[in-house]
Each structure stands twice: as structure tokens, then as C-alpha cells.
Write a protein that holds these residues in place. Sequence first.
Motif, PDB file in Angstrom:
ATOM      1  N   VAL A  26       0.856  -1.171   0.000  1.00 35.60           N
ATOM      2  CA  VAL A  26       0.000   0.000   0.000  1.00 35.60           C
ATOM      3  C   VAL A  26       0.895   1.224   0.000  1.00 35.60           C
ATOM      4  N   ASP A  27       0.686   2.104  -0.960  1.00 39.68           N
ATOM      5  CA  ASP A  27       1.437   3.347  -1.032  1.00 39.68           C
ATOM      6  C   ASP A  27       0.500   4.470  -0.623  1.00 39.68           C
ATOM      7  N   ASN A  28       0.722   5.020   0.553  1.00 34.91           N
ATOM      8  CA  ASN A  28      -0.119   6.101   1.038  1.00 34.91           C
ATOM      9  C   ASN A  28       0.552   7.460   0.894  1.00 34.91           C
ATOM     10  N   SER A  29       1.532   7.576   0.017  1.00 37.01           N
ATOM     11  CA  SER A  29       2.247   8.830  -0.125  1.00 37.01           C
ATOM     12  C   SER A  29       1.420   9.910  -0.801  1.00 37.01           C
ATOM     13  N   ASN A  30       0.367   9.528  -1.500  1.00 38.42           N
ATOM     14  CA  ASN A  30      -0.472  10.492  -2.192  1.00 38.42           C
ATOM     15  C   ASN A  30      -1.853  10.447  -1.558  1.00 38.42           C
ATOM     16  N   THR A  31      -2.226  11.458  -0.821  1.00 34.96           N
ATOM     17  CA  THR A  31      -3.494  11.441  -0.115  1.00 34.96           C
ATOM     18  C   THR A  31      -4.633  12.058  -0.920  1.00 34.96           C
ATOM     19  N   SER A  32      -4.387  12.434  -2.158  1.00 34.59           N
ATOM     20  CA  SER A  32      -5.435  13.049  -2.977  1.00 34.59           C
ATOM     21  C   SER A  32      -6.468  12.043  -3.452  1.00 34.59           C
ATOM     22  N   GLY A  33      -6.174  10.759  -3.287  1.00 36.59           N
ATOM     23  CA  GLY A  33      -7.103   9.743  -3.768  1.00 36.59           C
ATOM     24  C   GLY A  33      -6.692   9.157  -5.095  1.00 36.59           C
ATOM     25  N   PRO A  71     -19.136   1.817 -26.749  1.00 37.29           N
ATOM     26  CA  PRO A  71     -17.915   2.281 -26.076  1.00 37.29           C
ATOM     27  C   PRO A  71     -18.211   3.473 -25.162  1.00 37.29           C
ATOM     28  N   VAL A  72     -17.454   3.539 -24.060  1.00 41.11           N
ATOM     29  CA  VAL A  72     -17.564   4.648 -23.113  1.00 41.11           C
ATOM     30  C   VAL A  72     -16.156   5.101 -22.743  1.00 41.11           C
ATOM     31  N   GLY A  73     -16.063   6.221 -22.061  1.00 31.72           N
ATOM     32  CA  GLY A  73     -14.767   6.749 -21.645  1.00 31.72           C
ATOM     33  C   GLY A  73     -14.067   5.859 -20.632  1.00 31.72           C
ATOM     34  N   ILE A  74     -12.791   6.107 -20.473  1.00 31.76           N
ATOM     35  CA  ILE A  74     -11.981   5.296 -19.565  1.00 31.76           C
ATOM     36  C   ILE A  74     -12.236   5.675 -18.106  1.00 31.76           C
ATOM     37  N   VAL A  75     -11.830   4.800 -17.214  1.00 29.11           N
ATOM     38  CA  VAL A  75     -11.799   5.090 -15.783  1.00 29.11           C
ATOM     39  C   VAL A  75     -10.348   5.210 -15.360  1.00 29.11           C
ATOM     40  N   VAL A  76     -10.124   5.918 -14.266  1.00 33.37           N
ATOM     41  CA  VAL A  76      -8.791   6.033 -13.693  1.00 33.37           C
ATOM     42  C   VAL A  76      -8.788   5.392 -12.317  1.00 33.37           C
ATOM     43  N   TRP A  77      -7.597   4.982 -11.886  1.00 31.79           N
ATOM     44  CA  TRP A  77      -7.433   4.339 -10.584  1.00 31.79           C
ATOM     45  C   TRP A  77      -7.639   5.361  -9.483  1.00 31.79           C
ATOM     46  N   ASN A  78      -8.316   4.936  -8.417  1.00 27.27           N
ATOM     47  CA  ASN A  78      -8.508   5.783  -7.257  1.00 27.27           C
ATOM     48  C   ASN A  78      -8.201   4.972  -6.005  1.00 27.27           C
ATOM     49  N   ARG A 156     -16.229   7.319 -13.453  1.00 28.23           N
ATOM     50  CA  ARG A 156     -14.950   7.900 -13.869  1.00 28.23           C
ATOM     51  C   ARG A 156     -13.763   7.291 -13.141  1.00 28.23           C
ATOM     52  N   ASP A 157     -14.000   6.731 -11.952  1.00 26.18           N
ATOM     53  CA  ASP A 157     -12.927   6.207 -11.105  1.00 26.18           C
ATOM     54  C   ASP A 157     -13.178   4.749 -10.763  1.00 26.18           C
ATOM     55  N   MET A 158     -12.075   4.026 -10.489  1.00 23.30           N
ATOM     56  CA  MET A 158     -12.167   2.610 -10.139  1.00 23.30           C
ATOM     57  C   MET A 158     -11.079   2.275  -9.133  1.00 23.30           C
ATOM     58  N   GLY A 159     -11.393   1.355  -8.249  1.00 23.28           N
ATOM     59  CA  GLY A 159     -10.405   0.771  -7.352  1.00 23.28           C
ATOM     60  C   GLY A 159     -10.778  -0.679  -7.118  1.00 23.28           C
ATOM     61  N   VAL A 160      -9.783  -1.528  -6.963  1.00 24.05           N
ATOM     62  CA  VAL A 160     -10.014  -2.959  -6.760  1.00 24.05           C
ATOM     63  C   VAL A 160      -9.137  -3.419  -5.617  1.00 24.05           C
ATOM     64  N   GLY A 161      -9.681  -4.304  -4.796  1.00 25.23           N
ATOM     65  CA  GLY A 161      -8.908  -4.914  -3.727  1.00 25.23           C
ATOM     66  C   GLY A 161      -9.195  -6.398  -3.669  1.00 25.23           C
ATOM     67  N   ARG A 162      -8.186  -7.160  -3.284  1.00 20.38           N
ATOM     68  CA  ARG A 162      -8.293  -8.623  -3.231  1.00 20.38           C
ATOM     69  C   ARG A 162      -7.674  -9.124  -1.939  1.00 20.38           C
ATOM     70  N   GLN A 169     -14.473  -4.833  -6.651  1.00 21.90           N
ATOM     71  CA  GLN A 169     -14.192  -3.783  -7.625  1.00 21.90           C
ATOM     72  C   GLN A 169     -15.225  -2.678  -7.406  1.00 21.90           C
ATOM     73  N   ASP A 170     -14.743  -1.482  -7.031  1.00 23.92           N
ATOM     74  CA  ASP A 170     -15.639  -0.356  -6.814  1.00 23.92           C
ATOM     75  C   ASP A 170     -15.437   0.683  -7.913  1.00 23.92           C
ATOM     76  N   PHE A 171     -16.542   1.139  -8.475  1.00 22.36           N
ATOM     77  CA  PHE A 171     -16.567   2.218  -9.453  1.00 22.36           C
ATOM     78  C   PHE A 171     -17.315   3.384  -8.827  1.00 22.36           C
ATOM     79  N   ALA A 172     -16.951   4.597  -9.210  1.00 22.57           N
ATOM     80  CA  ALA A 172     -17.705   5.753  -8.721  1.00 22.57           C
ATOM     81  C   ALA A 172     -17.367   6.988  -9.544  1.00 22.57           C
ATOM     82  N   SER A 173     -18.177   7.997  -9.332  1.00 22.14           N
ATOM     83  CA  SER A 173     -17.925   9.340  -9.852  1.00 22.14           C
ATOM     84  C   SER A 173     -18.240  10.321  -8.747  1.00 22.14           C
TER      85      SER A 173
END
Length: 174
Positions: A26-33, A71-78, A156-162, A169-173
Motif C-alpha cells: 500500500v502506497d499512502n504517499s499520495n493522499t489526494s485519492g 464504447p464509453v470513456g476510460i476510468v482512472v485508478w482511485n 470515472r474512477d475505479m479501485g479494486v482490492g483482493r 471492484q468499486d466504481f464511482a464518480s
Amino acid sequence: MLLRTVPLILLASILFFSCKKSEVVVDNSNTSGNNNNTTNIVYNVNKTILLQLVNDVRNKGCTCGTIAMPPVGIVVWNDQLAKAAYDHSVEMNMHDYFSHTALDGSSPGQRITAAGYHWSSYGENIANGYPNEQAVMNAWLGSEGHCKNIMNGGYRDMGVGRDGNYWTQDFASK
């Protein structure tokens, strides 16, 4: 007797090593999300591979069940979404259950909010039993509801944990 013992030892060895948990990075160096560094393994998943798999499908469009999805726009990691997803996977694995509702009764939206993400919309996919990113992605695309989450152009955003073979897998805007 020896012919029965060897397969059992082999099977036990395979089960032991396939169930071994990998270390969480886990890299918590960036707290912006948003995580813009070069760390690819976060919350027991390879975020680069997952983003590529998800965004490839979103760029091409696909069929979810019987519904053609354009087709739809991409998501970015959050990272906030990844943290919410990872914590849910850990809980499901630790307590051996499988549900979008946590044991404390919290919904995906409540868990995403608790992780610090202020959403206007969200979606969640869960899975169990898949050994890697490609396998779980194939499973999600094979399920109409999960596939629709992946193809939802409002996210617009996605994060996944295992944890183990429990995936969230969580998606959100915002």
C-alpha cells in the motif's frame, strides 16, 4: 498404497501453495485519492493490468448478456475506492461470506464514503475463487450486472482490492 499417497501429497502441496496470501503493498504517499506513482501492485492486485483490461473493454464496447453496450470513456485508478474494495474483500475472506452488504450492515456506498470518497454514483462488483486479474475480469464480463457496471459511462474512477481469492471492484464518480 504408494499410488494413492503420491497424488494426495501432490494435491495437498498445490492447495497449500495456492492458498498462500501474498503481501499487501500500500502506497499512502499520495493522499489526494489518485495514485500517480509507478507502484503497480496495490491492495493485492496489479492496478495496471486491471485498468488496461477494464479500459480496453470500455473503449471497444461489448455485449452484457443480451444488451449491446457502446464504447464509453476510460476510468482512472482511485486509491480511496481501492481501499474500500480491499477492506471489504478482507472482511469477506476473514469471515467466510460473500455479499455486497458488510457484516455491520454497511452498503458499498457507505464503505466508499468511509474511505473518504465523496461520490455522486457508485457500483460494486464482487467475486470469489478467481486466481488472477484476467480470470476475475472474464467472470465479471460473463455476468450481465457486473458487465454493466464495467460499461457504465457515468463512472470515472475505479479501485479494486483482493484478499485471498475474494475480489471487490468499486466504481464511482464524484
